[in-house]
Design a protein around this motif. Structure first.
Motif, PDB file in Angstrom:
ATOM      1  N   THR C  12      81.684  11.392 -35.867  1.00 57.13           N
ATOM      2  CA  THR C  12      81.445  10.720 -37.138  1.00 57.13           C
ATOM      3  C   THR C  12      80.402  11.459 -37.955  1.00 57.13           C
ATOM      4  O   THR C  12      79.590  12.221 -37.432  1.00 57.13           O
ATOM      5  N   VAL C  13      80.451  11.205 -39.240  1.00 59.32           N
ATOM      6  CA  VAL C  13      79.524  11.860 -40.141  1.00 59.32           C
ATOM      7  C   VAL C  13      78.085  11.447 -39.783  1.00 59.32           C
ATOM      8  O   VAL C  13      77.152  12.236 -39.881  1.00 59.32           O
ATOM      9  N   LYS C  14      77.946  10.229 -39.315  1.00 63.70           N
ATOM     10  CA  LYS C  14      76.633   9.710 -38.973  1.00 63.70           C
ATOM     11  C   LYS C  14      76.046  10.469 -37.776  1.00 63.70           C
ATOM     12  O   LYS C  14      74.885  10.886 -37.805  1.00 63.70           O
ATOM     13  N   ARG C  16      76.949  13.463 -36.796  1.00 60.59           N
ATOM     14  CA  ARG C  16      76.695  14.854 -37.196  1.00 60.59           C
ATOM     15  C   ARG C  16      75.435  14.952 -38.065  1.00 60.59           C
ATOM     16  O   ARG C  16      74.653  15.884 -37.934  1.00 60.59           O
ATOM     17  N   ALA C  17      75.244  13.950 -38.920  1.00 58.76           N
ATOM     18  CA  ALA C  17      74.053  13.939 -39.775  1.00 58.76           C
ATOM     19  C   ALA C  17      72.792  13.792 -38.922  1.00 58.76           C
ATOM     20  O   ALA C  17      71.774  14.425 -39.187  1.00 58.76           O
ATOM     21  N   ALA C 336      77.553  18.818 -41.283  1.00 62.97           N
ATOM     22  CA  ALA C 336      77.655  17.377 -41.043  1.00 62.97           C
ATOM     23  C   ALA C 336      78.874  16.770 -41.728  1.00 62.97           C
ATOM     24  O   ALA C 336      79.335  15.699 -41.342  1.00 62.97           O
ATOM     25  N   TYR C 337      79.410  17.474 -42.739  1.00 69.43           N
ATOM     26  CA  TYR C 337      80.569  16.921 -43.440  1.00 69.43           C
ATOM     27  C   TYR C 337      81.860  17.082 -42.635  1.00 69.43           C
ATOM     28  O   TYR C 337      82.852  16.433 -42.919  1.00 69.43           O
ATOM     29  N   GLY C 338      81.829  17.988 -41.667  1.00 70.61           N
ATOM     30  CA  GLY C 338      82.937  18.063 -40.720  1.00 70.61           C
ATOM     31  C   GLY C 338      84.220  18.696 -41.231  1.00 70.61           C
ATOM     32  O   GLY C 338      85.222  18.707 -40.521  1.00 70.61           O
ATOM     33  N   SER C 342      82.076  21.229 -47.990  1.00 71.21           N
ATOM     34  CA  SER C 342      80.989  20.290 -47.707  1.00 71.21           C
ATOM     35  C   SER C 342      80.384  19.777 -49.003  1.00 71.21           C
ATOM     36  O   SER C 342      80.841  20.116 -50.091  1.00 71.21           O
ATOM     37  N   ALA C 347      83.123  15.903 -49.584  1.00 68.66           N
ATOM     38  CA  ALA C 347      83.283  14.496 -49.203  1.00 68.66           C
ATOM     39  C   ALA C 347      84.502  13.883 -49.880  1.00 68.66           C
ATOM     40  O   ALA C 347      85.114  12.963 -49.356  1.00 68.66           O
ATOM     41  N   ILE C 363      83.287   9.859 -44.035  1.00 68.49           N
ATOM     42  CA  ILE C 363      82.651  10.905 -44.838  1.00 68.49           C
ATOM     43  C   ILE C 363      82.324  10.431 -46.263  1.00 68.49           C
ATOM     44  O   ILE C 363      81.300  10.783 -46.831  1.00 68.49           O
ATOM     45  N   ALA C 366      78.912   8.898 -46.884  1.00 66.83           N
ATOM     46  CA  ALA C 366      77.689   9.697 -46.847  1.00 66.83           C
ATOM     47  C   ALA C 366      77.239  10.061 -48.254  1.00 66.83           C
ATOM     48  O   ALA C 366      77.051  11.230 -48.576  1.00 66.83           O
TER      49      ALA C 366
END
Lengths: 241, 241, 509
Positions: C12-14, C16-17, C336-338, C342, C347, C363, C366
């Protein structure tokens, strides 16, 4: 299976043309209308109106071009005639101890007589012998010398067009680039140059049109500016006239 | 002339002093605000999270509440900004779309109303403190409220306005973003707070209690004694001295 | 060279962030560079002047082109073919890869030198070339560095923004087989020398495409290093991968793009090189490719056509200004955007290019919707609005978060009726007694957990505004000044103008 490369390319072309039709029909369908086949009216073509009339007088063009080109890390010399160009190049080549020099095959550059003035250097003229490996000659050169086809003061850019006698490599592969710019080729805006390519039309365009605005650079490592990454790291713009 | 106050949830429940300051300040200019108490929330939390059905239900209470008003004034650029989204929200419901358009045209953020409609830039306030200003994103970017607060603050006597570094950066509130992406939001509010502290200001002023609650909450968390105020409060305090 | 080694990242973006937020170095590096780029852009835009008029012009040119894309793309293809280019169309990433590999095999290529191309990142083309034994070499300095690291770009313009010179020196030293000092000039000098050989021996040069000019069938590249010129000058075969939306009608239109792109990307008046390439080398030319292919790639782009909420996404000129302006990107970095793209554009673009709504992760969440991306965008793409539309589509397709859905239903019920709304405030005033200490709430549990990890929440005062209204209103009525005739007439004038359809007083469309 195609036998020759040419046949294979022809096969691909056939497939591509069929696909092109379905591609375009698909786009039109998604846009909710039938295919547009006539040129649509383009009311916003090019720069805003206020910009089109913008012009600097010659002295200001020279001044601005110089400022901008220098700010990008380039060097600019103001010279009165081709004699001075010759003197400048000869001195620079001597100072740098240049052993290999390559230049475009152009009348103005022919007239400099650099071959006689620099007997120690190995000076070659682009495509003067069609059997030579010219990319290798440009790659080994310390200095490449070109005539600029145009220049734009606002962005500090030199424009070079490719041709049989004007290699793309000459402004790219040598360590040092010298571009000779006759003053009458120095415009104010980029648009004054670009519009000429529309006017010439597709069939009259060269394969390569290159705008050069200083030495090769990169800021990819910690945003720290490095000069001379792949292209010439030292660039001289010689304004003549 | 019916000028109505759109109090917004936060000022209603947590910061009634902001609404009070607006009401008392505007009364000095002959504007006695009307307060339709059938109003609730603008629906932004649902709208921004993608729950438009729920946002529409909420928005209808606002459309209903201000149906007869000539002007609708709020202490938040973000909530007034949400009203600007109503036409999009009701694009498929023609009977509501028309009401949404009408409400949008008559809605003003507090300083917009003061400066643009009443023509007031000097309320005669005195506020002898060092102040920094955070321009909230929705008010400044989406409503374009930039010059109005500056004009008003410029005329406050005795006040030293210190520019906030990277003022235009979001404080990290973003509604449900602060809950869903709490760590990213936390990093953003920490950075914003660092910038506020860099100014050495005694007072942080703004136009949106959501952002100010966010920054004030982090200031308090770090035990920093910066006072946080809405500009309406500051101006009213400045004229009541 | 390890081409495109897969890097496993959390789902998840969370998550990765969180990785990024705990990487102090990364945050500092990204913040430092984006701040410089953002400052440079603002300065360049101000210096040029009339920036909003140029943005509007750029937007109009892009809108016009995309609205007539079938005409202009067709014209481009016909003209490029007339120039001697082999033009191909790929609807999917798989088709584009297949075409590229077929050309490489036909040319019996051993090495491909590449200049920066986000489309080839989308296609994972390096890994595909590797799988048939063709070495793909990234030649942009930043791209070369991250290729050595086995990573993907974390910024559209500055791919290695997340690495420092020490990490880079380590990577390049391993490549060189000798220790290189962490000095930018030394490191760049090594790459120049190493890649110079690669350019001269490569069989194929591969590029992306910044703009394609429909009326002459030319493709245009913007760059600073000269590697894109190398790639299009030295090898005998050139393959260009181009997103189907890269079109502009004319060279005149290029002036507008050349005004907007470099200033927005790096604050430059123009990139060091801007090259317009019109077909393969001419018969008598001694350099430039003998054979030139352009592969026009859809890969999800056409999904935006005819979609009023997302069609403007195709206007993007890939300058990266929205990344540099974004406060979220600055804290979490690109990875982090995966996805391939990015920042704010990523997003929106990453989910938009995919058909399957269910597969979108969070995403689009975010973002604080601050609108800095829109303000920075040289063609005015309303990314902040698009993020909301994405969230809405996810909810409408039944992929919303169940807890959140229940919460929003409750919210609508309460906020849909003033009596319930009043009741809720009352309930809060009473209920908070359990958690309020000294006028604030510090409890880190329940719905306030994330919020209160970084903040102290104010308690609700005893009386809400509406509780106070009656008293306040009475007091004010008594002390109010009369409305001046001048103000009244101005207000009446405004009301009249509004009825005629005017009354604009700021705010975006």
């Amino acid at each position: 299976m195609a036998d020759t490369h040419k046949e294979w390319l022809e096969q691909l072309e056939e497939q591509s043309k069929a696909k092109q039709e379905s591609f375009m029909t698909g786009i039109a369908k998604k846009l909710g209308r039938s295919r547009v086949t006539e040129p649509p009216a383009h009311p916003f073509r090019g720069a805003p109106d206020f910009w089109r009339t913008f012009q600097w007088p010659l002295e200001e063009r020279i001044e601005r071009f110089t400022d901008h080109f220098k700010a990008a890390g380039g060097n600019v010399e103001r010279l009165s005639n081709l004699e001075d160009v010759k003197a400048f190049v000869v001195k620079l080549a001597a100072d740098m101890n240049a052993r290999y020099i390559i230049r475009q095959q152009e009348t103005e550059l022919d007239s400099l007589g650099l071959e006689e003035a620099l007997p120690e250097a190995n000076l070659s003229v682009w495509n003067s012998d069609p059997t030579e490996n010219w990319k290798a000659r440009a790659a080994e050169a310390d200095i490449g010398i070109v005539m600029a086809d145009y220049a734009a003061a606002y962005t500090g850019s030199i424009t070079v067009l490719s041709a049989a006698r004007k290699g793309r490599s000459v402004s790219l592969l040598p360590t040092v680039l010298i571009a000779v710019i006759p003053l009458e080729r120095l415009k104010t805006r980029l648009g004054e140059i670009l519009v000429q390519f529309d006017e010439r039309g597709r069939e009259q365009l060269p394969a390569g049109i290159h705008f050069i605005s200083g030495p090769s650079r990169s800021a990819d490592i910690e945003n720290d500016l490095t000069i001379g990454v792949h292209g010439p790291g030292i660039v001289y713009a010689l304004l003549v006239g | 002339m019916k000028v109505s106050l759109f109090i917004t949830c936060l000022s209603d429940a947590i910061y009634p002093r902001v609404g009070e300051a607006m009401v008392r300040l505007l009364a000095k200019y002959g504007v006695t605000l009307d307060f339709p108490d059938v109003q609730t929330c603008c629906g932004q939390p649902a709208y921004n999270s993608g729950y438009w059905k729920e946002a529409r239900e909420t928005a209808k209470t606002i459309l209903h509440a201000f149906e007869d008003s000539d002007f609708v004034i709020s202490p938040s650029g973000s909530c007034t900004g949400m009203i600007h989204h109503y036409p999009k929200l009701f694009e498929k419901e023609p009977e509501w779309l028309d009401r949404a358009e009408r409400l949008k045209r008559k809605s003003y953020e507090f300083t917009q109303f003061l400066v643009q409609v009443l023509g007031v830039t000097d309320v005669g306030a005195v506020f002898p403190h060092k102040v920094t200003y955070h321009p909230s994103c929705h008010g400044s970017r989406l409503l374009g409220v930039k010059a109005e607060p500056m004009e008003l603050m410029r005329h406050v006597k005795g006040m030293e306005l210190v520019p906030l570094p990277f003022a235009e950066d979001c404080c990290g509130f973003g509604g449900t973003f602060a809950v869903k992406m709490a760590d990213i939001s936390g990093a953003m509010v920490a950075e914003k707070t660092d910038h506020v502290l860099e100014t050495d200001a005694e007072v942080l002023v703004g136009l949106d209690m959501a952002c100010l609650m966010n920054i004030a909450g982090h200031l308090r968390y770090r035990n920093e004694p910066v006072r946080v105020m809405h500009l309406a409060e500051l101006l009213y305090e400045g004229v009541s001295r | 060279m390890s081409a495109g080694k897969a890097v496993v990242r959390p789902g998840t973006v969370k998550e990765r962030a969180d990785l990024a937020l705990n990487d102090d170095f990364l945050r500092k590096a990204v913040r430092f560079t984006t701040e410089r780029l953002r400052g440079g852009k603002q300065k360049a835009a101000a210096e040029h002047g009339n920036w909003d008029e140029w943005r509007e012009r750029g937007r109009q040119i892009r809108l016009h082109t995309i609205a007539h894309l079938d005409y202009y793309l067709n014209l481009f293809a016909d003209n490029a073919r007339a120039n001697g280019v082999h033009v191909h169309f790929a609807e999917t990433d798989a088709e584009a890869v297949k075409l590229s590999l077929a050309i490489a095999e036909r040319r019996q290529a051993k090495t491909v030198v590449k200049s920066k191309s986000m489309v080839t990142e989308e296609l994972h083309l390096n890994a595909a070339l590797d799988s048939i034994g063709v070495e793909a070499i990234e030649t942009d300095l930043g791209e070369y560095i991250i290729q050595l690291a086995g990573e993907t770009p974390s910024h559209i313009i500055i791919p290695a923004i997340h690495k420092n010179r020490y990490q880079i020196a380590e990577l390049l030293s391993a490549d060189a087989g000798e220790e290189l000092l962490p000095d930018t000039t030394i490191l760049a000098g090594y790459v120049r020398k190493k890649l110079r050989e690669k350019f001269l021996e490569a069989d194929i040069g591969m590029t992306g495409c910044n703009f394609a000019i429909a009326e002459t069938g030319s493709m245009v590249l913007f760059e600073n290093e000269g590697n894109a010129r190398m790639v299009t000058t030295v090898p005998k075969t050139q393959i260009t991968l181009m997103g189907m939306e890269r079109i502009i009608p004319s060279w005149e239109d290029l002036e507008v793009m050349a005004t907007l792109l470099p200033r927005s990307a790096t604050g430059q008046k123009l990139t060091v090189y801007m090259s317009g390439i019109t077909g393969p080398r001419r018969e008598a030319d001694q350099d430039g490719p003998e054979e030139m292919h352009i592969i026009i790639v859809d890969n999800g782009r056409s999904l935006q056509l005819g979609d009023p909420e997302f069609q403007e996404l195709l206007n993007c000129i890939r300058c990266g200004a929205c990344l540099n302006a974004c406060p979220v990107y600055r804290h979490i970095g690109g990875h982090a955007y995966g996805g391939t793209y990015s920042g704010p554009i990523g997003a929106v673009l990453t989910p938009a290019l995919q058909k399957n709504v269910a597969e979108w992760d969070d995403i689009a969440n975010a973002s604080s919707l601050c609108g800095a991306c829109y303000e920075a965008c040289p063609v005015k793409i309303p990314l902040h609005d698009m993020l909301v539309y994405l969230r809405r589509r996810k909810v409408e397709s039944g992929h919303g978060n169940r807890m959140e859905s229940a919460g929003m239903k409750g919210f609508a019920a309460v906020a849909g009726k003033a009596t319930w709304f009043k009741g809720a405030i009352k309930l809060g005033q009473l209920g908070q007694k359990l958690v309020v200490r000294n006028g604030c709430i510090r409890i880190k549990a329940g719905p306030l957990k994330g919020w209160n990890s970084y903040r102290v929440t104010p308690s609700l005062p005893k009386q809400s505004f509406r509780d106070k209204w009656k008293t306040l209103s009475g007091e004010v009525q008594a002390e109010a000044m009369p409305l001046s005739a001048e103000t009244r007439s101005r207000m009446e004038q405004l009301v009249r103008e509004r009825e005629k359809g005017g009354g604009g007083h700021g705010g975006h469309a």
